[in-house]
Structure formats: C-alpha cells, structure tokens
Design an enzyme around this catalytic site. Sequence first.
Site, short mmCIF file in Angstrom:
data_model
loop_
_atom_site.label_atom_id
_atom_site.label_comp_id
_atom_site.label_asym_id
_atom_site.label_seq_id
_atom_site.Cartn_x
_atom_site.Cartn_y
_atom_site.Cartn_z
N PRO A 31 24.74 25.06 33.49
CA PRO A 31 25.64 24.29 34.36
C PRO A 31 25.50 24.71 35.82
CG PRO A 31 26.86 25.93 33.09
CD PRO A 31 25.47 25.91 32.56
N THR A 33 26.99 23.56 39.71
CA THR A 33 27.75 22.77 40.66
C THR A 33 26.85 22.34 41.80
OG1 THR A 33 29.81 23.83 40.11
CG2 THR A 33 29.63 23.01 42.35
N GLN A 107 30.59 20.34 31.16
CA GLN A 107 31.29 21.62 31.30
C GLN A 107 32.70 21.37 31.85
OE1 GLN A 107 30.54 24.81 34.21
NE2 GLN A 107 30.24 26.19 32.47
N TYR A 189 36.63 32.48 36.71
CA TYR A 189 37.52 31.34 36.89
C TYR A 189 38.72 31.45 35.94
CZ TYR A 189 33.79 29.98 39.91
OH TYR A 189 32.86 29.99 40.93
N GLY A 298 20.93 36.90 37.79
CA GLY A 298 20.55 37.93 38.76
C GLY A 298 20.30 37.30 40.11
N GLY A 322 18.93 27.99 35.11
CA GLY A 322 19.67 27.28 36.13
C GLY A 322 18.79 26.89 37.29
N ARG A 323 18.59 27.85 38.21
CA ARG A 323 17.93 27.53 39.47
C ARG A 323 16.54 26.91 39.31
NH1 ARG A 323 19.70 33.31 41.64
NH2 ARG A 323 19.70 33.55 39.37
#
Length: 373
Positions: A31, A33, A107, A189, A298, A322-323
């Site tokens: 996930p 944002t 999510q 969160y 990381g 992710g990235r």
Amino acid sequence: MPEVVPQPPNPLLLPYETGHLRLRNRIAMAPMTRGRADDTTAVPSPLTRTYYAQRAGAGLIVTEGLWPHPLGKGGPGIPGLVTDEHVAAWREVTRAVHAEGGRIFAQLWHVGRMTHPVTLPDGELPVAPSAVRITGEPIFTRDGPLDHVTPRPLATAEAEAVIAAFAAEARNAIRAGFDGVEVHGANGYLLQQFLAENTNLRTDRFGGSRNGRLRLVVEVVEAIAAEIGPERVGLRISPDNPENEIAEEDPQGTYRALAGALAPLGLAYLHVIERGAYGALADLRPLWPGTLIANFNGPEPTTRRAGEEVLEAGLADLFSFGRLFISNPDLPARFAAGAPLNRHAEHLVYGGGAEGYTDYPALEAPTAEGART
Ligand SMILES: Cc1cc2nc3c(=O)[nH]c(=O)nc-3n(C[C@H](O)[C@H](O)[C@H](O)COP(=O)(O)O)c2cc1C
C-alpha cells in the site's frame, strides 16, 4: 558448449492460491499513499484507475490507505471510502484492475493522532487512544509542515463507533468490487496507537492491560470478518517499528498475543513489516496458520533478492514491494526478464497529476516482428 545449469523457478513468480484468491505470482504491491484524490470530496483522481491497472501484473495489489471516517484522514489528497461517490469511483478502479486479470484489496486506514486540524472537517482535533502529542517531526498539511497538536482521547463509545466505521468501510469496499480489504494496523496510526504502551494510557476496556491494548484491533478485524467474510480480510502490522513516535515495550508479547487471538478466524492474510530488533517474521510464522505477506521497510527500496530470500527461507508466502512499483509498473515482468529497473522521482511521489504517477514506462512489448526473431 557451456553447461546449462537448470535454475530453480524464481519463488516470487510462482502462482499462489489462498482461500478464495488465485494469484498469478507471489508479488504483492504494498500500500502506498499518493495524495492525488480531490482534497474536498476525497474522490480518487480519474488517473487512479490507470495507475492501478498498469500495476495489475502484481499477484495482489493493496491500495493506498483509504479513510473510514473524516477524522481518519491524514493529509491532503488522501481518498476516502465512505460516500456513494467514493464507492462509484473505486468501482472504476477495481473494474480496470480485474480487466487486466489482477486482484486488488483496499487498505482501510484511520490515522488517529497523525493528522492536524487543518486536514480535518471544521478544524476538529485529531483523535487518539490518549492525549499523547507527537513532539518530533511536524506533520505535512495543505498549509505545509505544522507542529502536531495534542489529540483528543476517544471516549469508549467513540472507540466502539470506530469499529462500526471500519465495518461500514469494508462493506463499501465490497460494493466497490474489491477482492478484499487490508486493515492498517501498522506504522504508528490509530490501531498501532492502541497497541503500543506509550500511546495507549487508557483504563477502559480498550487499554489497561495487554488484552485491553489488543482489543480495538481484534474487534475491528472481527467486525469486518463478520461483515464481509474472514477470507476477504487481511491485517497489516509493523511490530517494533518506531515510526511516528511509537515505542513498544514488549513487541514479542504483544504480537504473539495478537496473532494468537486472530489465528482461529481464518483471515486472508497477515502482512508483516519487518523492522527493528524483534525478528517478527521468524517469530510469528509458526504461530500463523494462514497466508503471510512479508515487507521490509528500510531507507532504500527493498530489492528483488531480499524478497526471494524471504520466500526461499519459508518465512512468508508472498512478498510485498512498495517503492519499486512506483517507477516500474510492470515489476513482475521486469523480474521475470531480469530487466533493469527505473528509479522513482522523490519529488513526484505525493500529489500532482500524471507526472511521476502514470507516466513511468512499461518494458517495450515485443513487436510481431520481434517475436518471430
Ligand atoms: C510513498 C509511500 C507511501 C506509503 N503509504 C503507505 C500506506 O498508505 N499504507 C501503508 O501501510 N504503508 C504505506 N507505505 C509503506 C509501504 O507500504 C512499504 O512498507 C514501504 O515502502 C517499504 O517497502 P519498499 O522497501 O518495497 O518500498 C508507504 C510507502 C511509501 C514509499
């Protein structure tokens, strides 16, 4: 002639079946944002369907966090999944992903204290388990970085209303055509604020003891499972992750107890972000009978090799990246081809339009001519 040594199949590229899900590979898109929703209506940008459809080669996509209640919104351009308009827009996204043969979970994300009155309706205070303010890094808002304010503790009945809001959001996710939902219990969160000793100073049934601290997360997951079926519910956790000023005194005790409480439910998966000294994956793997997704968080984007090693060691069933998915929409195809990877542009990650969002190229598709040669 050089000897051809047969290579074992890359574990990331093998198909995987779990409950009602058939995944074409073991690569999940983590996930992320991206802050491109309309900041007033929280409806996702029309570009969002292209963005996720481009990434449908992942075995499973987990969307960016979507808020279940206006007080759960963390910053500008974060989409919601509350109104009929939200549901209609997300239905376009799930259709586009399914048309490409992909699978997609929404999510569900309530930020708790990690927001600011300028982001919330009517300048309301952020809510949290207890009135514990973040003292370090300012929070990003539409007015730039601002100091955190002291959050307002949720009354017991309000914590119960949070459970109902998550369950309603999960119902909306199914209406919007998602294959399931992932509850965001990670990264400091709201739900992790309830789990952690330094942010949960409550004395009602949502605090006061380990079981009290676990209760909100467990009841959120149970309520969603009752609403949409446990096989459509995943949970994301980040044991021992200090992000957003979380300090867990006993991550092993907390997360073993959480896994023990949720294991009998038959959930779709547990998504573990491995971080810190507590080796969460190795510790929780034997306690979790279902699907486990691993993620490393990381300073640098996690590499393909790191994911392969986790699967080869049997520490997880799927690995989420992710990235690498930001700048490589066809990441699994690139892994399969051993192709070079693009690097993402840091300043284009949050907000804005197509640039840095839907304009990263896929590998050249082979032409008919190329395919013949
Ligand atoms: C731009 C960005 C946005 C993120 N947003 C979320 C989010 O909405 N929810 C979440 O659980 N994690 C979020 N994360 C964390 C990622 O899911 C993931 O744990 C992290 O990027 C590490 O994986 P990687 O090394 O493959 O990038 C975000 C990370 C990035 C880089």
